[in-house]
Design a protein around this motif. Structure first.
Motif, PDB file in Angstrom:
ATOM      1  N   UNK A 213     -45.151 -12.123 -26.079  1.00  0.00           N
ATOM      2  CA  UNK A 213     -46.206 -12.774 -26.829  1.00  0.00           C
ATOM      3  C   UNK A 213     -47.089 -13.532 -25.836  1.00  0.00           C
ATOM      4  N   UNK A 214     -48.375 -13.446 -26.018  1.00  0.00           N
ATOM      5  CA  UNK A 214     -49.293 -14.113 -25.097  1.00  0.00           C
ATOM      6  C   UNK A 214     -49.273 -15.631 -25.312  1.00  0.00           C
ATOM      7  N   UNK A 215     -49.731 -16.345 -24.309  1.00  0.00           N
ATOM      8  CA  UNK A 215     -49.785 -17.809 -24.385  1.00  0.00           C
ATOM      9  C   UNK A 215     -50.702 -18.259 -25.507  1.00  0.00           C
ATOM     10  N   UNK A 216     -51.849 -17.598 -25.634  1.00  0.00           N
ATOM     11  CA  UNK A 216     -52.795 -17.973 -26.688  1.00  0.00           C
ATOM     12  C   UNK A 216     -52.193 -17.784 -28.076  1.00  0.00           C
ATOM     13  N   UNK A 217     -51.515 -16.661 -28.289  1.00  0.00           N
ATOM     14  CA  UNK A 217     -50.892 -16.409 -29.591  1.00  0.00           C
ATOM     15  C   UNK A 217     -49.796 -17.429 -29.876  1.00  0.00           C
ATOM     16  N   UNK A 218     -49.015 -17.758 -28.865  1.00  0.00           N
ATOM     17  CA  UNK A 218     -47.955 -18.744 -29.035  1.00  0.00           C
ATOM     18  C   UNK A 218     -48.534 -20.114 -29.360  1.00  0.00           C
ATOM     19  N   UNK A 219     -49.624 -20.468 -28.702  1.00  0.00           N
ATOM     20  CA  UNK A 219     -50.276 -21.752 -28.993  1.00  0.00           C
ATOM     21  C   UNK A 219     -50.785 -21.793 -30.426  1.00  0.00           C
ATOM     22  N   UNK A 220     -51.411 -20.705 -30.895  1.00  0.00           N
ATOM     23  CA  UNK A 220     -51.920 -20.655 -32.272  1.00  0.00           C
ATOM     24  C   UNK A 220     -50.768 -20.781 -33.265  1.00  0.00           C
ATOM     25  N   UNK A 221     -49.646 -20.163 -32.966  1.00  0.00           N
ATOM     26  CA  UNK A 221     -48.502 -20.186 -33.869  1.00  0.00           C
ATOM     27  C   UNK A 221     -47.852 -21.571 -33.922  1.00  0.00           C
ATOM     28  N   UNK A 222     -47.653 -22.184 -32.761  1.00  0.00           N
ATOM     29  CA  UNK A 222     -46.929 -23.452 -32.698  1.00  0.00           C
ATOM     30  C   UNK A 222     -47.795 -24.678 -32.945  1.00  0.00           C
ATOM     31  N   UNK A 223     -49.069 -24.588 -32.640  1.00  0.00           N
ATOM     32  CA  UNK A 223     -49.945 -25.747 -32.806  1.00  0.00           C
ATOM     33  C   UNK A 223     -51.320 -25.312 -33.305  1.00  0.00           C
ATOM     34  N   UNK A 224     -51.411 -24.938 -34.578  1.00  0.00           N
ATOM     35  CA  UNK A 224     -52.678 -24.415 -35.086  1.00  0.00           C
ATOM     36  C   UNK A 224     -53.822 -25.435 -35.075  1.00  0.00           C
ATOM     37  N   UNK A 225     -53.523 -26.704 -35.325  1.00  0.00           N
ATOM     38  CA  UNK A 225     -54.596 -27.705 -35.335  1.00  0.00           C
ATOM     39  C   UNK A 225     -55.201 -27.876 -33.939  1.00  0.00           C
ATOM     40  N   UNK A 226     -54.344 -28.007 -32.946  1.00  0.00           N
ATOM     41  CA  UNK A 226     -54.818 -28.134 -31.572  1.00  0.00           C
ATOM     42  C   UNK A 226     -55.605 -26.894 -31.172  1.00  0.00           C
ATOM     43  N   UNK A 227     -55.105 -25.726 -31.532  1.00  0.00           N
ATOM     44  CA  UNK A 227     -55.778 -24.478 -31.174  1.00  0.00           C
ATOM     45  C   UNK A 227     -57.131 -24.360 -31.849  1.00  0.00           C
ATOM     46  N   UNK A 228     -57.205 -24.743 -33.120  1.00  0.00           N
ATOM     47  CA  UNK A 228     -58.478 -24.680 -33.847  1.00  0.00           C
ATOM     48  C   UNK A 228     -59.514 -25.607 -33.205  1.00  0.00           C
ATOM     49  N   UNK A 229     -59.120 -26.827 -32.907  1.00  0.00           N
ATOM     50  CA  UNK A 229     -60.053 -27.771 -32.287  1.00  0.00           C
ATOM     51  C   UNK A 229     -60.448 -27.316 -30.882  1.00  0.00           C
ATOM     52  N   UNK A 230     -59.511 -26.746 -30.151  1.00  0.00           N
ATOM     53  CA  UNK A 230     -59.806 -26.237 -28.809  1.00  0.00           C
ATOM     54  C   UNK A 230     -60.768 -25.060 -28.883  1.00  0.00           C
ATOM     55  N   UNK A 231     -60.570 -24.184 -29.844  1.00  0.00           N
ATOM     56  CA  UNK A 231     -61.468 -23.041 -30.029  1.00  0.00           C
ATOM     57  C   UNK A 231     -62.886 -23.519 -30.323  1.00  0.00           C
ATOM     58  N   UNK A 232     -63.001 -24.526 -31.193  1.00  0.00           N
ATOM     59  CA  UNK A 232     -64.326 -25.084 -31.516  1.00  0.00           C
ATOM     60  C   UNK A 232     -64.964 -25.726 -30.282  1.00  0.00           C
ATOM     61  N   UNK A 233     -64.168 -26.446 -29.493  1.00  0.00           N
ATOM     62  CA  UNK A 233     -64.678 -27.080 -28.280  1.00  0.00           C
ATOM     63  C   UNK A 233     -65.138 -26.039 -27.266  1.00  0.00           C
ATOM     64  N   UNK A 234     -64.355 -24.981 -27.094  1.00  0.00           N
ATOM     65  CA  UNK A 234     -64.714 -23.918 -26.155  1.00  0.00           C
ATOM     66  C   UNK A 234     -65.997 -23.217 -26.597  1.00  0.00           C
ATOM     67  N   UNK A 235     -66.146 -22.972 -27.892  1.00  0.00           N
ATOM     68  CA  UNK A 235     -67.370 -22.338 -28.396  1.00  0.00           C
ATOM     69  C   UNK A 235     -68.573 -23.246 -28.227  1.00  0.00           C
ATOM     70  N   UNK A 236     -68.405 -24.535 -28.470  1.00  0.00           N
ATOM     71  CA  UNK A 236     -69.507 -25.492 -28.358  1.00  0.00           C
ATOM     72  C   UNK A 236     -69.966 -25.664 -26.914  1.00  0.00           C
ATOM     73  N   UNK A 237     -69.098 -25.349 -25.963  1.00  0.00           N
ATOM     74  CA  UNK A 237     -69.461 -25.516 -24.557  1.00  0.00           C
ATOM     75  C   UNK A 237     -70.317 -24.363 -24.032  1.00  0.00           C
TER      76      UNK A 237
END
Length: 67
Positions: free
Chosen positions: A1-25
């Motif tokens: 399993x990839x690191x990104x998939x594992x992060x989404x599975x274990x910490x969806x809130x952190x991943x969602x906010x990180x995705x938004x931050x990465x897109x906004x940058x």
């Protein structure tokens, strides 16, 4: 399993906010960097782990071990 998939599975809130931050940058910040920034922002008690060498490229290496 990839690191990104594992992060989404274990910490969806952190991943969602990180995705938004990465897109906004507009491509100036990777998802991994945004995830680490968001994680430490949401969970300041984990900052010492970040400073101890838990960075990309350090997988399986101890921070105090010689190269």
């Amino acid at each position: 399993m990839s690191t990104s998939a594992l992060r989404w599975l274990l910490s969806p809130r952190t991943s969602w906010l990180a995705w938004r931050l990465a897109r906004a940058s507009c491509g100036n910040l990777s998802f991994d960097a945004a995830w680490r920034h968001t994680r430490v922002h949401l969970h300041p008690d984990e900052a010492p782990f970040r400073r101890q060498g838990h960075r990309p490229g350090y997988v399986g290496k101890r921070p105090d071990a010689e190269s």
